[in-house]
Scaffold this active site. Structure first.
Site, PDB file in Angstrom:
ATOM      1  N   HIS A  72       1.648  11.267   3.415  1.00  0.00           N
ATOM      2  CA  HIS A  72       2.217  11.542   4.852  1.00  0.00           C
ATOM      3  C   HIS A  72       3.728  12.284   4.495  1.00  0.00           C
ATOM      4  O   HIS A  72       4.291  11.718   3.815  1.00  0.00           O
ATOM      5  CB  HIS A  72       2.453  10.092   5.614  1.00  0.00           C
ATOM      6  CG  HIS A  72       1.252   9.690   6.008  1.00  0.00           C
ATOM      7  ND1 HIS A  72       1.337   8.732   7.000  1.00  0.00           N
ATOM      8  CD2 HIS A  72      -0.073   9.937   6.092  1.00  0.00           C
ATOM      9  CE1 HIS A  72      -0.125   8.675   7.618  1.00  0.00           C
ATOM     10  NE2 HIS A  72      -1.008   9.313   6.663  1.00  0.00           N
ATOM     11  N   TYR A 200       6.464   3.538  14.419  1.00  0.00           N
ATOM     12  CA  TYR A 200       7.318   2.654  14.679  1.00  0.00           C
ATOM     13  C   TYR A 200       7.796   2.577  16.239  1.00  0.00           C
ATOM     14  O   TYR A 200       8.360   3.436  16.536  1.00  0.00           O
ATOM     15  CB  TYR A 200       8.277   2.548  13.666  1.00  0.00           C
ATOM     16  CG  TYR A 200       7.741   2.452  12.362  1.00  0.00           C
ATOM     17  CD1 TYR A 200       7.569   3.465  11.353  1.00  0.00           C
ATOM     18  CD2 TYR A 200       8.206   0.931  11.622  1.00  0.00           C
ATOM     19  CE1 TYR A 200       7.560   3.186   9.961  1.00  0.00           C
ATOM     20  CE2 TYR A 200       7.624   1.134  10.181  1.00  0.00           C
ATOM     21  CZ  TYR A 200       7.398   2.024   9.554  1.00  0.00           C
ATOM     22  OH  TYR A 200       7.039   1.852   8.094  1.00  0.00           O
ATOM     23  N   PRO A 292       8.564  -6.239   6.046  1.00  0.00           N
ATOM     24  CA  PRO A 292       7.825  -5.274   5.741  1.00  0.00           C
ATOM     25  C   PRO A 292       8.264  -3.977   6.621  1.00  0.00           C
ATOM     26  O   PRO A 292       7.868  -2.918   6.390  1.00  0.00           O
ATOM     27  CB  PRO A 292       6.443  -5.764   6.072  1.00  0.00           C
ATOM     28  CG  PRO A 292       6.635  -6.945   6.870  1.00  0.00           C
ATOM     29  CD  PRO A 292       7.912  -7.547   6.542  1.00  0.00           C
ATOM     30  N   LYS A 296       8.768  -1.620   1.752  1.00  0.00           N
ATOM     31  CA  LYS A 296       9.612  -1.587   0.395  1.00  0.00           C
ATOM     32  C   LYS A 296       9.000  -2.851  -0.447  1.00  0.00           C
ATOM     33  O   LYS A 296       9.142  -2.492  -1.543  1.00  0.00           O
ATOM     34  CB  LYS A 296      10.704  -2.059   0.912  1.00  0.00           C
ATOM     35  CG  LYS A 296      11.816  -0.943   1.188  1.00  0.00           C
ATOM     36  CD  LYS A 296      11.668   0.262   0.465  1.00  0.00           C
ATOM     37  CE  LYS A 296      11.797   1.578   1.347  1.00  0.00           C
ATOM     38  NZ  LYS A 296      11.097   2.746   0.841  1.00  0.00           N
ATOM     39  N   TYR A 383      13.315   5.713   2.885  1.00  0.00           N
ATOM     40  CA  TYR A 383      11.818   5.591   3.369  1.00  0.00           C
ATOM     41  C   TYR A 383      10.916   5.986   2.185  1.00  0.00           C
ATOM     42  O   TYR A 383      10.145   5.118   1.739  1.00  0.00           O
ATOM     43  CB  TYR A 383      11.580   5.965   4.634  1.00  0.00           C
ATOM     44  CG  TYR A 383      10.294   5.411   5.174  1.00  0.00           C
ATOM     45  CD1 TYR A 383       8.894   5.973   4.827  1.00  0.00           C
ATOM     46  CD2 TYR A 383      10.142   4.319   6.132  1.00  0.00           C
ATOM     47  CE1 TYR A 383       7.758   5.651   5.208  1.00  0.00           C
ATOM     48  CE2 TYR A 383       8.933   3.849   6.438  1.00  0.00           C
ATOM     49  CZ  TYR A 383       7.642   4.373   6.043  1.00  0.00           C
ATOM     50  OH  TYR A 383       6.666   3.809   6.480  1.00  0.00           O
TER      51      TYR A 383
HETATM   52  P1  FAS Z   1       2.226 -11.216  -5.458  1.00  0.00           P
HETATM   53  O1  FAS Z   1       2.355 -12.201  -4.544  1.00  0.00           O
HETATM   54  O2  FAS Z   1       1.488 -10.070  -4.903  1.00  0.00           O
HETATM   55  O3  FAS Z   1       1.378 -11.722  -6.801  1.00  0.00           O
HETATM   56  C1  FAS Z   1       1.817 -12.811  -7.440  1.00  0.00           C
HETATM   57  C2  FAS Z   1       0.700 -13.257  -8.123  1.00  0.00           C
HETATM   58  O4  FAS Z   1       0.973 -14.359  -8.776  1.00  0.00           O
HETATM   59  C3  FAS Z   1      -0.739 -13.869  -7.145  1.00  0.00           C
HETATM   60  O5  FAS Z   1      -1.763 -13.262  -7.296  1.00  0.00           O
HETATM   61  C4  FAS Z   1      -0.455 -15.428  -7.075  1.00  0.00           C
HETATM   62  O6  FAS Z   1      -1.749 -15.908  -6.941  1.00  0.00           O
HETATM   63  C5  FAS Z   1      -0.144 -15.229  -8.513  1.00  0.00           C
HETATM   64  N1  FAS Z   1       0.485 -16.728  -8.861  1.00  0.00           N
HETATM   65  C6  FAS Z   1       1.370 -17.386  -8.088  1.00  0.00           C
HETATM   66  N2  FAS Z   1       1.832 -18.550  -8.798  1.00  0.00           N
HETATM   67  C7  FAS Z   1       1.396 -18.545  -9.629  1.00  0.00           C
HETATM   68  C8  FAS Z   1       1.253 -19.571 -10.835  1.00  0.00           C
HETATM   69  N3  FAS Z   1       2.071 -20.737 -10.808  1.00  0.00           N
HETATM   70  N4  FAS Z   1       0.551 -19.252 -12.102  1.00  0.00           N
HETATM   71  C9  FAS Z   1      -0.137 -18.282 -12.169  1.00  0.00           C
HETATM   72  N5  FAS Z   1      -0.304 -17.313 -11.169  1.00  0.00           N
HETATM   73  C10 FAS Z   1       0.406 -17.651  -9.800  1.00  0.00           C
HETATM   74  N6  FAS Z   1       4.876  -5.267   1.421  1.00  0.00           N
HETATM   75  C11 FAS Z   1       4.999  -3.879   1.778  1.00  0.00           C
HETATM   76  O7  FAS Z   1       5.337  -3.217   1.208  1.00  0.00           O
HETATM   77  N7  FAS Z   1       4.131  -3.627   2.993  1.00  0.00           N
HETATM   78  C12 FAS Z   1       3.416  -4.430   3.664  1.00  0.00           C
HETATM   79  O8  FAS Z   1       2.999  -4.119   4.817  1.00  0.00           O
HETATM   80  C13 FAS Z   1       3.552  -5.886   3.323  1.00  0.00           C
HETATM   81  N8  FAS Z   1       2.532  -6.863   3.952  1.00  0.00           N
HETATM   82  C14 FAS Z   1       2.521  -8.272   3.401  1.00  0.00           C
HETATM   83  C15 FAS Z   1       1.960  -9.303   4.159  1.00  0.00           C
HETATM   84  C16 FAS Z   1       1.839 -10.540   3.562  1.00  0.00           C
HETATM   85  C17 FAS Z   1       1.301 -11.423   4.365  1.00  0.00           C
HETATM   86  C18 FAS Z   1       2.849 -10.740   2.256  1.00  0.00           C
HETATM   87  C19 FAS Z   1       2.633 -12.149   1.694  1.00  0.00           C
HETATM   88  C20 FAS Z   1       3.235  -9.571   1.693  1.00  0.00           C
HETATM   89  C21 FAS Z   1       3.191  -8.628   2.101  1.00  0.00           C
HETATM   90  N9  FAS Z   1       3.929  -7.448   1.445  1.00  0.00           N
HETATM   91  C22 FAS Z   1       4.154  -6.020   2.129  1.00  0.00           C
HETATM   92  C23 FAS Z   1       4.865  -7.539   0.384  1.00  0.00           C
HETATM   93  C24 FAS Z   1       3.662  -7.655  -0.810  1.00  0.00           C
HETATM   94  O9  FAS Z   1       2.910  -6.343  -0.750  1.00  0.00           O
HETATM   95  C25 FAS Z   1       4.417  -7.993  -2.089  1.00  0.00           C
HETATM   96  O10 FAS Z   1       5.492  -6.955  -2.151  1.00  0.00           O
HETATM   97  C26 FAS Z   1       3.483  -7.473  -3.086  1.00  0.00           C
HETATM   98  O11 FAS Z   1       2.378  -8.179  -3.283  1.00  0.00           O
HETATM   99  C27 FAS Z   1       4.357  -7.765  -4.398  1.00  0.00           C
HETATM  100  O12 FAS Z   1       3.568  -8.000  -5.624  1.00  0.00           O
HETATM  101  P2  FAS Z   1       3.907  -9.204  -6.548  1.00  0.00           P
HETATM  102  O13 FAS Z   1       5.034  -9.047  -7.156  1.00  0.00           O
HETATM  103  O14 FAS Z   1       2.620  -8.838  -7.727  1.00  0.00           O
HETATM  104  O15 FAS Z   1       3.447 -10.563  -5.870  1.00  0.00           O
HETATM  105  C1  PHB Z   2       1.014  -0.978   6.435  1.00  0.00           C
HETATM  106  O1  PHB Z   2       0.084  -0.032   6.825  1.00  0.00           O
HETATM  107  O2  PHB Z   2       0.443  -2.102   6.297  1.00  0.00           O
HETATM  108  C2  PHB Z   2       2.419  -0.976   6.826  1.00  0.00           C
HETATM  109  C3  PHB Z   2       2.856   0.251   6.873  1.00  0.00           C
HETATM  110  C4  PHB Z   2       4.308   0.283   6.906  1.00  0.00           C
HETATM  111  C5  PHB Z   2       5.244  -0.676   7.028  1.00  0.00           C
HETATM  112  C6  PHB Z   2       4.296  -2.076   7.006  1.00  0.00           C
HETATM  113  C7  PHB Z   2       3.266  -2.331   6.651  1.00  0.00           C
HETATM  114  O3  PHB Z   2       6.564  -0.570   7.270  1.00  0.00           O
END
Ligand code: FAS
Ligand code: PHB
Length: 388
Positions: A72, A200, A292, A296, A383
């Site tokens: 994009h 957005y 989100p 980032k 961005y």
């Molecule tokens: P993660 O949380 O992905 O991974 C951590 C891992 O550690 C998990 O698999 C967990 O099961 C494991 N864990 C936890 N405790 C543990 C323990 N005690 N022992 C062993 N393992 C353990 N980011 C965006 O950029 N755009 C978005 O739209 C977006 N939407 C999101 C929506 C939701 C609902 C959430 C919660 C996050 C969202 N994020 C988004 C942010 C997300 O993408 C995170 O930045 C990303 O998952 C970060 O990756 P990790 O640091 O690996 O953490």
């Molecule tokens: C998504 O596609 O999940 C998404 C894209 C842009 C954002 C947040 C989430 O800023």
């Protein structure tokens, strides 16, 4: 059991760190609390910064992303008075890739399996020990047995609710928090996206975002009370509200369908400092959370992996101060992404405490962004991702 780097967490940061270190000849063991199916069932991020795309290619996991991802070159911003496009390529000479976090995680698991890296799922009771010594170790239970993993270093990649951050003595940790008075209600539907790029929308009823995963998979979000019960948001209620908030020309052509995933996520800005304590290094959501809005979260996890893998690789080559530099280097970029995500969340959402003046400030800021090349350059360079 012994390894060089013990990695707590098998999400994107843990897996990418493991993959990057393994390819540099450094042994790892990944300990993941959940099953692989559970990890891969999560629907999260969708936008990859150009730095993330490069990191995945360098780690040898970019092939499917390059085949199936969508580049994009810009995004659309809409408000009550206007709708305009910000051209990333023109303003920041870079772009982003639309490729879901679920796919990234799947590609990383496949690559780690190919390398034969030990990834232990469904671990319980993970505890980190002797972090301020040269012989840290991890205890946990798995397969009904209590186990101990000796290692040189521990990477805390276990997300916001993990054990790693809490293993740093409270008196040595500083935590910065901003909790937003709303959440994002997200829906995934097997419908063609409403546009070729993201939209957005700042609307009087609340924020809305039209995103996608591919030509037949759409991802939509609307601002909603973080404690709303999902039952309140039946599919038709969601689609009607989304239509009200998107620009008319977009709403008219939107194809709706049954949701295949629906969830409400709270929004917060959070940073824990430092990102290192002795032989423990925090990475990704274990150290920081961003709303989100600026896309980032996942991308910050990747830049942490860039700095941490670089520090560990040079650390094993005897250049000790690279490990000492990790937290400072990572936090410098983390705070810039926290700022952009906070700024964009304030720009695009309705806050309960908003006065008429605040609303005029929002409208004016969006109007300035619509007409200023300088403002659009600042938006675009943040961005697509600031340089590592
Ligand atoms: P993660 O949380 O992905 O991974 C951590 C891992 O550690 C998990 O698999 C967990 O099961 C494991 N864990 C936890 N405790 C543990 C323990 N005690 N022992 C062993 N393992 C353990 N980011 C965006 O950029 N755009 C978005 O739209 C977006 N939407 C999101 C929506 C939701 C609902 C959430 C919660 C996050 C969202 N994020 C988004 C942010 C997300 O993408 C995170 O930045 C990303 O998952 C970060 O990756 P990790 O640091 O690996 O953490
Ligand atoms: C998504 O596609 O999940 C998404 C894209 C842009 C954002 C947040 C989430 O800023």
């Amino acid at each position: 059991m012994r390894t060089q780097v013990a990695i707590i967490g098998g999400g994107p940061s843990g897996l990418l760190l493991s993959q990057t270190l393994n390819r540099a000849g450094i042994e790892t063991v990944v300990l993941e609390r959940r099953s692989r199916d559970y990890v891969l069932s999560r629907i999260r991020a969708g936008i990859l910064e150009w730095g993330t795309v490069e990191m995945l290619r360098q780690a040898g996991v970019g092939a499917r992303m390059d085949r199936e991802g969508f580049v994009h070159d810009g995004t659309r911003i809409a408000s009550r008075h206007q709708s305009f496009r910000i051209d990333f390529a023109e303003r920041a000479h870079r772009n982003v890739m639309v490729y879901g976090q679920t796919e990234v995680t799947q590609d990383l698991y496949a690559a780690q399996d190919k390398l034969g890296t030990p990834i232990i799922h469904c671990v319980d009771g993970v505890e980190l020990h002797d972090l301020d010594t040269e012989t840290p170790y991890v205890t946990f239970s798995a397969d009904g047995r209590d186990q101990r993993l000796e290692c040189d270093y521990i990477a805390g990649c276990d997300g916001f609710h993990g054990v790693s951050r809490r293993s740093i003595p409270e008196e040595r940790r500083t935590e910065h928090v901003r909790t937003y008075p709303f959440g994002w209600l997200g829906v995934l539907s097997e419908t063609p996206p409403v546009g070729s790029e993201l939209i957005y929308a700042n609307h009087a009823r609340g924020f809305a975002l039209a995103s996608m995963r591919n030509t037949q998979l759409s991802r939509y979000y609307i601002q909603a009370p973080a404690d709303d019960p999902l039952e309140k948001w039946g599919d038709q209620t969601f689609w009607d509200e989304l239509r009200r908030r998107l620009p008319e020309d977009v709403a008219e052509q939107m194809v709706t369908g049954p949701s295949i995933e629906k969830s409400i996520a709270p929004l917060r800005s959070f940073v824990a400092e430092p990102m290192r304590w002795g032989r423990l290094f925090l990475c990704g959501d274990a150290a920081h959370i961003v709303p989100p809005t600026g896309a980032k979260g996942l991308n910050l996890a990747v830049s942490d992996v860039h700095y941490l893998s670089d520090a560990l690789i040079t650390g094993y080559q005897g250049i000790e101060d690279s490990l000492d530099q990790y937290s400072t280097r990572a936090l410098a970029r983390v705070w810039k992404a926290v700022r952009f995500s906070w700024w964009m969340t304030n720009l695009m959402h309705r806050f309960p405490e908003h006065t008429d003046f605040d609303l005029r400030m929002q409208e004016t800021e969006i109007d300035y962004l619509a007409h200023s090349q300088a403002a659009q350059t600042v938006f675009a360079e943040n961005y697509v991702g600031l340089p590592y």
